[in-house]
Design a protein around this motif. Structure first.
Motif, PDB file in Angstrom:
ATOM      1  N   VAL A  82      91.986 -46.390  -9.802  1.00  0.00           N
ATOM      2  CA  VAL A  82      90.997 -45.371 -10.131  1.00  0.00           C
ATOM      3  C   VAL A  82      91.335 -44.850 -11.525  1.00  0.00           C
ATOM      4  CG1 VAL A  82      89.962 -43.175  -9.442  1.00  0.00           C
ATOM      5  CG2 VAL A  82      90.770 -44.776  -7.692  1.00  0.00           C
ATOM      6  N   ALA A  83      90.461 -45.112 -12.484  1.00  0.00           N
ATOM      7  CA  ALA A  83      90.692 -44.749 -13.884  1.00  0.00           C
ATOM      8  C   ALA A  83      90.324 -43.276 -14.110  1.00  0.00           C
ATOM      9  CB  ALA A  83      89.886 -45.659 -14.800  1.00  0.00           C
ATOM     10  N   THR A  84      91.228 -42.387 -13.737  1.00  0.00           N
ATOM     11  CA  THR A  84      90.959 -40.953 -13.864  1.00  0.00           C
ATOM     12  C   THR A  84      91.199 -40.431 -15.273  1.00  0.00           C
ATOM     13  OG1 THR A  84      93.203 -40.453 -13.099  1.00  0.00           O
ATOM     14  CG2 THR A  84      91.452 -40.479 -11.433  1.00  0.00           C
ATOM     15  N   VAL A  85      91.925 -41.179 -16.083  1.00  0.00           N
ATOM     16  CA  VAL A  85      92.189 -40.805 -17.469  1.00  0.00           C
ATOM     17  C   VAL A  85      91.843 -42.006 -18.333  1.00  0.00           C
ATOM     18  CG1 VAL A  85      93.945 -40.027 -19.106  1.00  0.00           C
ATOM     19  CG2 VAL A  85      94.080 -39.311 -16.703  1.00  0.00           C
ATOM     20  N   THR A  86      91.057 -41.758 -19.376  1.00  0.00           N
ATOM     21  CA  THR A  86      90.654 -42.846 -20.265  1.00  0.00           C
ATOM     22  C   THR A  86      90.700 -42.375 -21.718  1.00  0.00           C
ATOM     23  OG1 THR A  86      88.309 -42.240 -20.257  1.00  0.00           O
ATOM     24  CG2 THR A  86      89.036 -43.793 -18.551  1.00  0.00           C
ATOM     25  N   ALA A  87      90.706 -43.325 -22.621  1.00  0.00           N
ATOM     26  CA  ALA A  87      90.518 -43.030 -24.039  1.00  0.00           C
ATOM     27  C   ALA A  87      89.076 -42.557 -24.222  1.00  0.00           C
ATOM     28  CB  ALA A  87      90.777 -44.279 -24.872  1.00  0.00           C
ATOM     29  N   PRO A  88      88.800 -41.788 -25.263  1.00  0.00           N
ATOM     30  CA  PRO A  88      87.433 -41.323 -25.483  1.00  0.00           C
ATOM     31  C   PRO A  88      86.398 -42.458 -25.508  1.00  0.00           C
ATOM     32  CG  PRO A  88      88.932 -40.123 -26.915  1.00  0.00           C
ATOM     33  CD  PRO A  88      89.742 -41.210 -26.243  1.00  0.00           C
ATOM     34  N   ALA A  89      86.763 -43.594 -26.058  1.00  0.00           N
ATOM     35  CA  ALA A  89      85.824 -44.720 -26.125  1.00  0.00           C
ATOM     36  C   ALA A  89      85.453 -45.262 -24.748  1.00  0.00           C
ATOM     37  CB  ALA A  89      86.413 -45.831 -26.980  1.00  0.00           C
ATOM     38  N   LEU A  90      86.278 -44.987 -23.747  1.00  0.00           N
ATOM     39  CA  LEU A  90      86.023 -45.477 -22.385  1.00  0.00           C
ATOM     40  C   LEU A  90      85.597 -44.358 -21.436  1.00  0.00           C
ATOM     41  CD1 LEU A  90      89.041 -47.916 -22.016  1.00  0.00           C
ATOM     42  CD2 LEU A  90      86.668 -48.477 -22.542  1.00  0.00           C
ATOM     43  N   GLU A  91      85.209 -43.231 -21.985  1.00  0.00           N
ATOM     44  CA  GLU A  91      84.857 -42.075 -21.156  1.00  0.00           C
ATOM     45  C   GLU A  91      83.792 -42.407 -20.113  1.00  0.00           C
ATOM     46  OE1 GLU A  91      83.123 -37.604 -21.761  1.00  0.00           O
ATOM     47  OE2 GLU A  91      84.323 -38.480 -23.356  1.00  0.00           O
ATOM     48  N   GLY A  92      82.873 -43.268 -20.446  1.00  0.00           N
ATOM     49  CA  GLY A  92      81.825 -43.659 -19.503  1.00  0.00           C
ATOM     50  C   GLY A  92      82.344 -44.383 -18.274  1.00  0.00           C
ATOM     51  N   TYR A  93      83.582 -44.840 -18.328  1.00  0.00           N
ATOM     52  CA  TYR A  93      84.185 -45.557 -17.199  1.00  0.00           C
ATOM     53  C   TYR A  93      85.148 -44.683 -16.399  1.00  0.00           C
ATOM     54  CZ  TYR A  93      82.215 -49.525 -19.589  1.00  0.00           C
ATOM     55  OH  TYR A  93      81.342 -50.389 -20.184  1.00  0.00           O
ATOM     56  N   ARG A  94      85.312 -43.428 -16.797  1.00  0.00           N
ATOM     57  CA  ARG A  94      86.224 -42.516 -16.105  1.00  0.00           C
ATOM     58  C   ARG A  94      85.750 -42.330 -14.664  1.00  0.00           C
ATOM     59  NH1 ARG A  94      86.938 -37.659 -19.556  1.00  0.00           N
ATOM     60  NH2 ARG A  94      87.922 -39.230 -20.862  1.00  0.00           N
ATOM     61  N   GLU A  95      86.716 -42.311 -13.755  1.00  0.00           N
ATOM     62  CA  GLU A  95      86.403 -42.214 -12.328  1.00  0.00           C
ATOM     63  C   GLU A  95      87.029 -40.958 -11.730  1.00  0.00           C
ATOM     64  OE1 GLU A  95      86.318 -46.721 -10.838  1.00  0.00           O
ATOM     65  OE2 GLU A  95      88.229 -46.131 -11.719  1.00  0.00           O
ATOM     66  N   ARG A  96      86.533 -40.579 -10.578  1.00  0.00           N
ATOM     67  CA  ARG A  96      87.103 -39.470  -9.834  1.00  0.00           C
ATOM     68  C   ARG A  96      87.798 -40.004  -8.606  1.00  0.00           C
ATOM     69  NH1 ARG A  96      83.153 -34.348 -10.003  1.00  0.00           N
ATOM     70  NH2 ARG A  96      82.724 -34.425 -12.223  1.00  0.00           N
ATOM     71  N   LEU A  97      88.863 -39.314  -8.224  1.00  0.00           N
ATOM     72  CA  LEU A  97      89.567 -39.686  -6.998  1.00  0.00           C
ATOM     73  C   LEU A  97      88.653 -39.451  -5.803  1.00  0.00           C
ATOM     74  CD1 LEU A  97      93.086 -38.160  -7.670  1.00  0.00           C
ATOM     75  CD2 LEU A  97      92.471 -40.578  -7.662  1.00  0.00           C
ATOM     76  N   PRO A  98      88.731 -40.319  -4.803  1.00  0.00           N
ATOM     77  CA  PRO A  98      87.923 -40.104  -3.599  1.00  0.00           C
ATOM     78  C   PRO A  98      88.323 -38.806  -2.929  1.00  0.00           C
ATOM     79  CG  PRO A  98      89.083 -42.222  -3.519  1.00  0.00           C
ATOM     80  CD  PRO A  98      89.545 -41.501  -4.743  1.00  0.00           C
ATOM     81  N   ALA A  99      87.377 -38.148  -2.320  1.00  0.00           N
ATOM     82  CA  ALA A  99      87.641 -36.864  -1.641  1.00  0.00           C
ATOM     83  C   ALA A  99      88.469 -37.053  -0.391  1.00  0.00           C
ATOM     84  CB  ALA A  99      86.323 -36.190  -1.289  1.00  0.00           C
TER      85      ALA A  99
END
Length: 99
Positions: A82-99
């Motif tokens: 789960v990509a919770t932290v990304t570089a600014p260029a990949l912000e569109g791919y940032r994910e949230r942890l499942p609840a």
């Protein structure tokens, strides 16, 4: 998101012969928006591909279409994260942890 690790199971001569087919397959996946990055390992014993989106079953089905796999030249290790932290260029791919 997924990290695909390719591990060559054939001599580099066979890999090099199949490389144009594999490269064409990669281009298609980049054009479809499935792949974010890809490249050779150092030392040259395989490769790594970063995949966005898809679920594991879809990724496994996609991997099965790689000419390297179809020709028995490589094995894949598929790691989901789960990509919770990304570089600014990949912000569109940032994910949230499942609840």
């Amino acid at each position: 998101m997924f990290v695909l690790e390719l591990m060559y199971t054939a001599p580099l001569e066979q890999i090099d012969e199949a490389l144009p087919r594999h490269a064409e397959w990669l281009r298609g996946q980049f054009e479809a928006g499935a792949f974010l990055a890809a490249g050779r390992k150092v030392p040259r014993e395989g490769g790594v591909i970063l995949v966005a989106g898809a679920d594991r079953a879809a990724v496994e089905a996609l991997v099965a279409t790689d000419p390297f796999v179809r020709e028995g030249l490589t094995e894949y290790r598929i790691t989901e994260f789960v990509a919770t932290v990304t570089a600014p260029a990949l912000e569109g791919y940032r994910e949230r942890l499942p609840a």
